[in-house]
Design a protein around this motif. Structure first.
Motif, short mmCIF file in Angstrom:
data_model
loop_
_atom_site.label_atom_id
_atom_site.label_comp_id
_atom_site.label_asym_id
_atom_site.label_seq_id
_atom_site.Cartn_x
_atom_site.Cartn_y
_atom_site.Cartn_z
N LEU A 85 -56.59 -48.67 47.99
CA LEU A 85 -55.14 -48.48 47.98
C LEU A 85 -54.70 -47.98 46.60
O LEU A 85 -53.87 -47.08 46.49
N ASN A 86 -55.29 -48.59 45.57
CA ASN A 86 -54.97 -48.14 44.21
C ASN A 86 -55.39 -46.69 44.01
O ASN A 86 -54.69 -45.91 43.37
N LYS A 87 -56.53 -46.35 44.59
CA LYS A 87 -57.03 -44.98 44.45
C LYS A 87 -56.06 -43.99 45.11
O LYS A 87 -55.78 -42.92 44.57
N ILE A 88 -55.56 -44.39 46.27
CA ILE A 88 -54.62 -43.51 46.99
C ILE A 88 -53.40 -43.23 46.11
O ILE A 88 -52.96 -42.08 45.96
N MET A 89 -52.87 -44.30 45.49
CA MET A 89 -51.71 -44.09 44.61
C MET A 89 -52.10 -43.29 43.37
O MET A 89 -51.38 -42.39 42.95
N ALA A 90 -53.28 -43.61 42.82
CA ALA A 90 -53.74 -42.90 41.62
C ALA A 90 -53.90 -41.41 41.89
O ALA A 90 -53.72 -40.57 41.01
N MET A 91 -54.23 -41.07 43.15
CA MET A 91 -54.38 -39.66 43.53
C MET A 91 -53.03 -38.98 43.76
O MET A 91 -52.96 -37.78 44.01
N ILE A 101 -49.03 -47.85 37.88
CA ILE A 101 -50.14 -47.19 38.59
C ILE A 101 -50.99 -46.45 37.55
O ILE A 101 -50.47 -45.74 36.69
N GLU A 102 -52.30 -46.65 37.65
CA GLU A 102 -53.19 -45.93 36.72
C GLU A 102 -53.57 -44.61 37.36
O GLU A 102 -54.55 -44.51 38.10
N PHE A 103 -52.79 -43.60 37.06
CA PHE A 103 -53.00 -42.30 37.69
C PHE A 103 -54.28 -41.64 37.19
O PHE A 103 -54.70 -41.85 36.05
N VAL A 104 -54.86 -40.82 38.06
CA VAL A 104 -56.08 -40.09 37.70
C VAL A 104 -55.77 -39.10 36.58
O VAL A 104 -56.56 -38.92 35.65
N SER A 105 -54.61 -38.47 36.65
CA SER A 105 -54.27 -37.46 35.65
C SER A 105 -52.75 -37.30 35.62
O SER A 105 -52.04 -37.86 36.46
N GLU A 106 -52.30 -36.52 34.67
CA GLU A 106 -50.86 -36.22 34.61
C GLU A 106 -50.41 -35.49 35.87
O GLU A 106 -49.30 -35.67 36.36
N THR A 147 -51.64 -35.84 38.94
CA THR A 147 -51.47 -36.72 40.09
C THR A 147 -50.22 -37.59 39.91
O THR A 147 -49.56 -37.95 40.88
N LYS A 148 -49.91 -37.90 38.66
CA LYS A 148 -48.68 -38.66 38.41
C LYS A 148 -47.47 -37.82 38.84
O LYS A 148 -46.56 -38.30 39.53
N ALA A 149 -47.51 -36.56 38.46
CA ALA A 149 -46.40 -35.67 38.83
C ALA A 149 -46.32 -35.52 40.35
O ALA A 149 -45.23 -35.50 40.94
N ALA A 150 -47.51 -35.45 40.98
CA ALA A 150 -47.53 -35.29 42.44
C ALA A 150 -46.94 -36.53 43.12
O ALA A 150 -46.17 -36.44 44.08
N TYR A 151 -47.32 -37.70 42.59
CA TYR A 151 -46.79 -38.96 43.13
C TYR A 151 -45.27 -38.97 43.01
O TYR A 151 -44.54 -39.28 43.96
N GLN A 152 -44.80 -38.64 41.82
CA GLN A 152 -43.36 -38.69 41.58
C GLN A 152 -42.62 -37.67 42.44
O GLN A 152 -41.52 -37.92 42.92
N GLU A 153 -43.27 -36.54 42.66
CA GLU A 153 -42.63 -35.51 43.49
C GLU A 153 -42.53 -36.01 44.94
O GLU A 153 -41.48 -35.90 45.58
N ARG A 154 -43.62 -36.59 45.43
CA ARG A 154 -43.64 -37.06 46.83
C ARG A 154 -42.65 -38.21 47.04
O ARG A 154 -41.85 -38.19 47.98
N ALA A 155 -42.74 -39.21 46.17
CA ALA A 155 -41.82 -40.34 46.32
C ALA A 155 -40.38 -39.85 46.15
O ALA A 155 -39.46 -40.31 46.83
N GLY A 156 -40.23 -38.88 45.25
CA GLY A 156 -38.90 -38.31 45.00
C GLY A 156 -38.35 -37.61 46.23
O GLY A 156 -37.15 -37.69 46.52
N VAL A 171 -41.12 -56.48 47.25
CA VAL A 171 -41.21 -56.86 45.83
C VAL A 171 -42.68 -56.95 45.41
O VAL A 171 -43.07 -56.43 44.36
N ALA A 172 -43.51 -57.59 46.25
CA ALA A 172 -44.93 -57.75 45.91
C ALA A 172 -45.61 -56.40 45.73
O ALA A 172 -46.47 -56.25 44.88
N ASN A 173 -45.21 -55.43 46.54
CA ASN A 173 -45.88 -54.12 46.48
C ASN A 173 -45.12 -53.10 45.64
O ASN A 173 -45.49 -51.94 45.58
N ASN A 174 -44.04 -53.53 45.04
CA ASN A 174 -43.23 -52.63 44.22
C ASN A 174 -42.86 -51.36 44.98
O ASN A 174 -42.94 -50.25 44.46
#
Lengths: 211, 441
Positions: free
Chosen positions: B223-229, B24-29, B31-40, B287-290
């Motif tokens: 969809l990519n933007k949502i993940m990037a955010m 995922i091409e995150f907007v920033s570090e 948003t990456k942390a936020a993604y990982q926190e949420r999925a976590g 699998v297709a959507n990881n």
């Protein structure tokens, strides 16, 4: 006749039709055979209330009743069957405007019919005006509105408002049924009762008529 | 059945890969942390992890993000830019821990090309401002069980699709593909493919495929933007309980209920036959959507539809097999338990040796927590009626209560017990905020 009653109540469809035909061939009183079906339906109703029977059995009961009636009717004297099954009340049912789902509505209609209601079914996606028009004509005890979608809430509310505006609100009980119905929605819509399954709907209707 | 600790390890590996946000091409570090926190957080709930910090909040949405912006159901299904942007805005506004699967809105033009009739949709059988709706009918007759059982793919292609996809009606005349095993027998199949009506049908299929491909390429940017955010999606794939496939899409509810008495053995064979296809469908999407979560909406096994004895015989064994098959492939089966399951909770407790989630609709959540707490992840239960017809204050109060009741065992995800077609801004905001306010462990 007990054998026939048991066969119907136990869902033995093939045996039911065989026995019915056999009794007719033997010259048994068709009205008596029809009574056996009625007794079996009562037993099925009891098993339903005891939570041993569910939707599949009600559908089968309806099917057996239909097939049995077709066999018996030609042998019955006119009006015999009709009168014996004396209707206990009138129920007008429809899926509200905007919603095309009818599985729940159809099951409710069928169970109401088996329980002695005269049911008028207006189908799906029915506008408020059409329901009100039909109600004026049919004069039901209860109007049942079905809706699976939350998008059915507002059209149901609009229906009740129209009914009120026409001065008819006190003439009919209004019941709403569907997956997302609850007290909150019931109050929002201004209905008299809400149900999420067919049995509850039928029980509530019988309760109202008994009151 | 495999060693269950190995299965859980596989699930955990897929979850870890998903949480990492790789690719995922995150907007920033941030948003990456936020993604990982949420999925976590979601993963911790699936794992019944005692160290989870907070109850995750995951409103399931279909048309709600678009309807709340005044976009009609028709527009949502015909304009992927409008739909995609609405889903982005929904995430920005309400900050859920998981974003809804926007592609589930589907693309109207492709359905038109196919003359699809399994559903009616805005502008095609239902008013433009509403959502799509299922059009249940008897699409498979009582005497066709053997066709389905002997070859589900052939049944889909040559029996069921011609009836539910009007433009593919000529597929009914397609000769069986099996002649293709040898040159001398290949002819009949190819000749059938060459017949003019078949060529038209294939063109329609090509066209619908192209339309959907272009549609997802447009929507994909959002969809990519949502993940990037920083928002993970709550599902990667989807499949169904075998019984529901037959009930909803093939026989129709009433017909299948009669089949339980008239041809129970055929029903049992048919549901068994659909197990592997359902696993395959679910895994392919994940699998297709990881994304390991496979969404399984449950319908006709609910309380009232059948007895526990019937559930145990016709519904549950093959659903369970699908769930375990998904788990063995590393996926997380996420059942959306529509209706009430108050009589069935004990069965669900059986799946405590895999990671899975049950998202409830009208089931009593206190009872669900009591029976399933600490065994499997539970979710949902919040009434949609509150969101649509109540006040923010009441929603906040009820959300707190729900968390207290259902969240005490740390394996709870707060969600509304319904795929939302609509919503209200102030109550939705109150709901999502309350999760963060009252959901801290």
């Amino acid at each position: 006749m007990q054998e026939l009653i048991d066969a119907i109540a136990d869902m033995m469809e093939d045996k039911v039709l065989e026995l019915t035909q056999k009794y007719l061939d033997e010259g048994k009183d068709p009205a008596e055979i029809f009574d056996a079906y009625q007794s079996a339906m009562e037993e099925i109703g009891r098993r339903f209330e005891a939570n041993t029977y569910f939707v599949p059995e009600l559908i089968m009961a309806g099917e057996m009743m239909k097939a049995g009636s077709e066999l018996i009717k030609p042998h019955l004297k006119e009006d015999a069957a009709g009168d014996k099954s004396g209707k206990i009340g009138k129920y007008l049912i429809a899926t509200i405007e905007g919603d095309i789902h009818d599985i729940g509505k159809n099951i409710v209609g069928m169970i109401l019919d088996l329980n002695g209601f005269e049911v008028m079914d207006l189908g799906v996606d029915v506008p408020a005006d059409k329901i009100i028009e039909a109600a004026k004509e049919f004069q039901p005890d209860i109007i049942g509105l079905s809706g699976l979608l939350t998008l059915a809430f507002d059209p149901m509310k609009a229906f009740v408002e129209k009914l009120t505006a026409e001065g008819l609100r006190d003439k009919f009980k209004v019941m709403i049924g569907g997956a997302q119905m609850d007290q909150q929605v019931c109050e929002y819509i201004g209905a008299d009762a809400w149900v999420t399954d067919a049995v509850a709907g039928v029980n509530k209707s019988k309760e109202w008529l008994a009151a | 059945m495999s060693d269950m600790s190995e299965v859980r390890k596989k699930q955990d590996a897929f979850l870890d890969k998903w949480i990492s946000g790789e690719g995922i091409e995150f907007v920033s570090e941030e948003t990456k942390a936020a993604y990982q926190e949420r999925a976590g957080l979601l993963a911790a709930a699936f794992r019944l992890d005692d160290s989870i910090k907070r109850v995750p909040v995951m409103p399931m949405t279909t048309f709600a993000p678009t309807m709340m912006k005044g976009i009609s159901g028709r527009e949502a299904m015909y304009n992927p830019d409008a739909a995609g942007q609405a889903y982005v805005d929904f995430c920005e506004t309400y900050q859920p821990d998981a974003a809804g699967a926007a592609p589930m809105l589907m693309y109207g033009p492709a359905l038109e090309t196919l003359k699809y009739n399994l559903y009616k949709w805005p502008g095609q059988g239902v008013p433009e401002n509403l959502s799509y709706q299922f059009h249940e009918k008897e699409y498979m007759t009582a005497d066709e069980y053997d066709k389905l059982i002997s070859d589900p793919t052939d049944f889909y292609l040559r029996t069921w699709m011609p009836r539910t996809h009007g433009a593919l009606a000529p597929f009914a005349d397609m000769p069986p593909v099996y002649g293709a095993m040898e040159l001398p027998m290949l002819g009949p199949w190819l000749i059938g493919i060459g017949a003019p009506p078949m060529q038209e049908a294939l063109k329609a299929l090509m066209e619908a495929g192209k339309q959907c491909f272009d549609w997802i390429n447009t929507m994909g940017a959002y969809l990519n933007k949502i993940m990037a955010m920083g928002f993970p999606f709550y599902a990667g794939g989807a499949c169904k309980a075998p019984f529901d496939v037959i009930s909803d899409s093939f026989r129709g509810t009433t017909q299948l209920m009669m089949d339980l008495y008239r041809k129970p053995d055929k029903v049992l064979e048919a549901v068994e036959r659909l197990v592997q296809p359902m696993i395959d469908a679910g895994v392919a999407g994940a699998v297709a959507n990881n994304n390991p979560i496979v969404f399984i909406p449950l319908h006709k096994g609910a309380d009232g539809f059948m007895s526990n004895a019937q559930f145990e015989k016709f519904y549950w064994p093959t659903l369970k097999k699908v769930m375990y098959g998904l788990a063995e492939a590393g996926c997380i089966p996420g059942c959306f338990v529509e209706g009430g399951y108050n009589q069935r909770l004990e069965y669900l407790a059986d799946t405590s040796d895999i990671r899975c989630m049950y998202l409830f609709d009208r089931t009593d959540m206190a009872k669900a927590a009591e029976t399933l707490g600490g065994k499997v992840c539970i979710a949902g239960g919040f009434p949609v009626s509150m969101i649509l017809t109540s006040t923010p204050e009441k929603v906040e109060e009820e959300t707190k209560k729900m968390i207290d009741v259902a969240g005490k065992d740390k394996g709870y995800i707060l969600s509304i017990g319904c795929a939302l077609d609509e919503g209200k801004h102030d109550t939705m905001l109150a709901f999502c905020n309350a999760a963060k306010k009252y959901g801290q462990y």
